[in-house]
Design an enzyme around this catalytic site. Sequence first.
Site: not given
Ligand code: GLU
Length: 452
Positions: A130, A170
Amino acid sequence: MTAVLDEKLEPIFQDVLRRNPGETEFHRAVHEVLESLGPVLVKYPEFAEKKIIQRICEPERQIIFRVPWQDDKGEIHINRAFRVEFNSALGPYKGGMRFHPSVYLGIIKFLGFEQIFKNALTGLPIGGGKGGSDFDPKGKSDAEIERFCQSLMLELYRHLGEYTDVPAGDIGVGSREIGYLYGQYKRITNRYESGVFTGKGLGWGGSRARTEATGYGTVFFTEEMLKARGDALEGKKVVVSGSGNVAIYAVEKAHELGATVIACSDSGGFIVDEQGINLETLKRIKEVERRRISAYAETHRHARYIAGAESTSIWSVPCDIALPCATQNELTGRDAKTLVENGCIAVAEGANMPTTPDGIRIFQDAGVCFGPGKAANAGGVATSALEMQQNASRDSWTFEYTQKRLQEIMVNIHRNCHETAAEFGTEGDYVLGANITGFIRVAKAMNAMGLI
Ligand code: GLU
């Protein structure tokens, strides 16, 4: 964090507290997973011997860097950006970037930690990571956003790669930001490496149904929880918090499946429209005009706008189903109590960790179906992995096919969580089911790969 941990797990948690001071969101995310793992260590003693849990709690790599940029008036600003590459046992690090003033290491670590298990639950080859920045996109011009994204990528690019680390969006990072970030990556590396980013535009390597995937997936998961109890979404009253990408497409799919969404919100307040939230208006206000949700009542005079989400919460609106799709800790114990008193039967988390631990306990004690974010919002990242598949094969699938794959994945996640919960403890405890299913997949892979 009141639940007692198994005696083998408590010292591990104390160590996490000691080594990561002040990172309260991360502490909570770890505690919630450890609460589920007691019975796993009984069945798999090798996980304890090999210190798999201690290793999982320590990110493989953490990158923190400075992002200087200039606003439209020429004034200089300094932000801090992060990428936490948490676990790559199952695939390249995968997870979104969040731009929000609240972002600090503890938030990115909680999100990265959740992402490991969420991604494992999808059954697709993606590890967990992340990133983000304390940059506040609110009120910034397009040109400012572009300069910020370009400056951030000038450092981040060296850590990315389609087989290394694959970011996405996100909170605060949507298709516009992904365009700027990906464009700068392409320019610096001189490579058209589509699979290095997901959530791309449809004309340049993006996947159909990716935009809709998180919200749709949350509703598919809700439908599965209800089916398991011999019920269905049709005819139900739903409250969805938030009005971003996840919330909008949760509203869309809930309506398609015959439910009526009567309320949604933003950080300023919430609207109640007993006739059902008008999606066209919501999309126009949020996606095109980028305005506050209060504008909804300008077009729909019968709708009520309640300002100040702090004093009166959206969760006071009586409903059958609650879908928290805004942000962490937005649904407290008090809110959970109100929802239960008002007859709510199911809750599924479209956001990451929106329900506080006492809220979760209140739902579970009252027999409300509770789908934790790791399972219920995994449709977004799952469709990101489908985007990577399309990029790797230089292919592009139809909307119908991609949505079908997404739905199958959500049905599988539900089934696995349900079966695992029954095997290890309490039937219908999706928190336990999700934590254990995700953990075992990662732990087995780590165990097989030796001490890395
Ligand atoms: N931010 C999204 C999550 O919390 C998607 C992450 C992604 O697609 O890599 O899962």
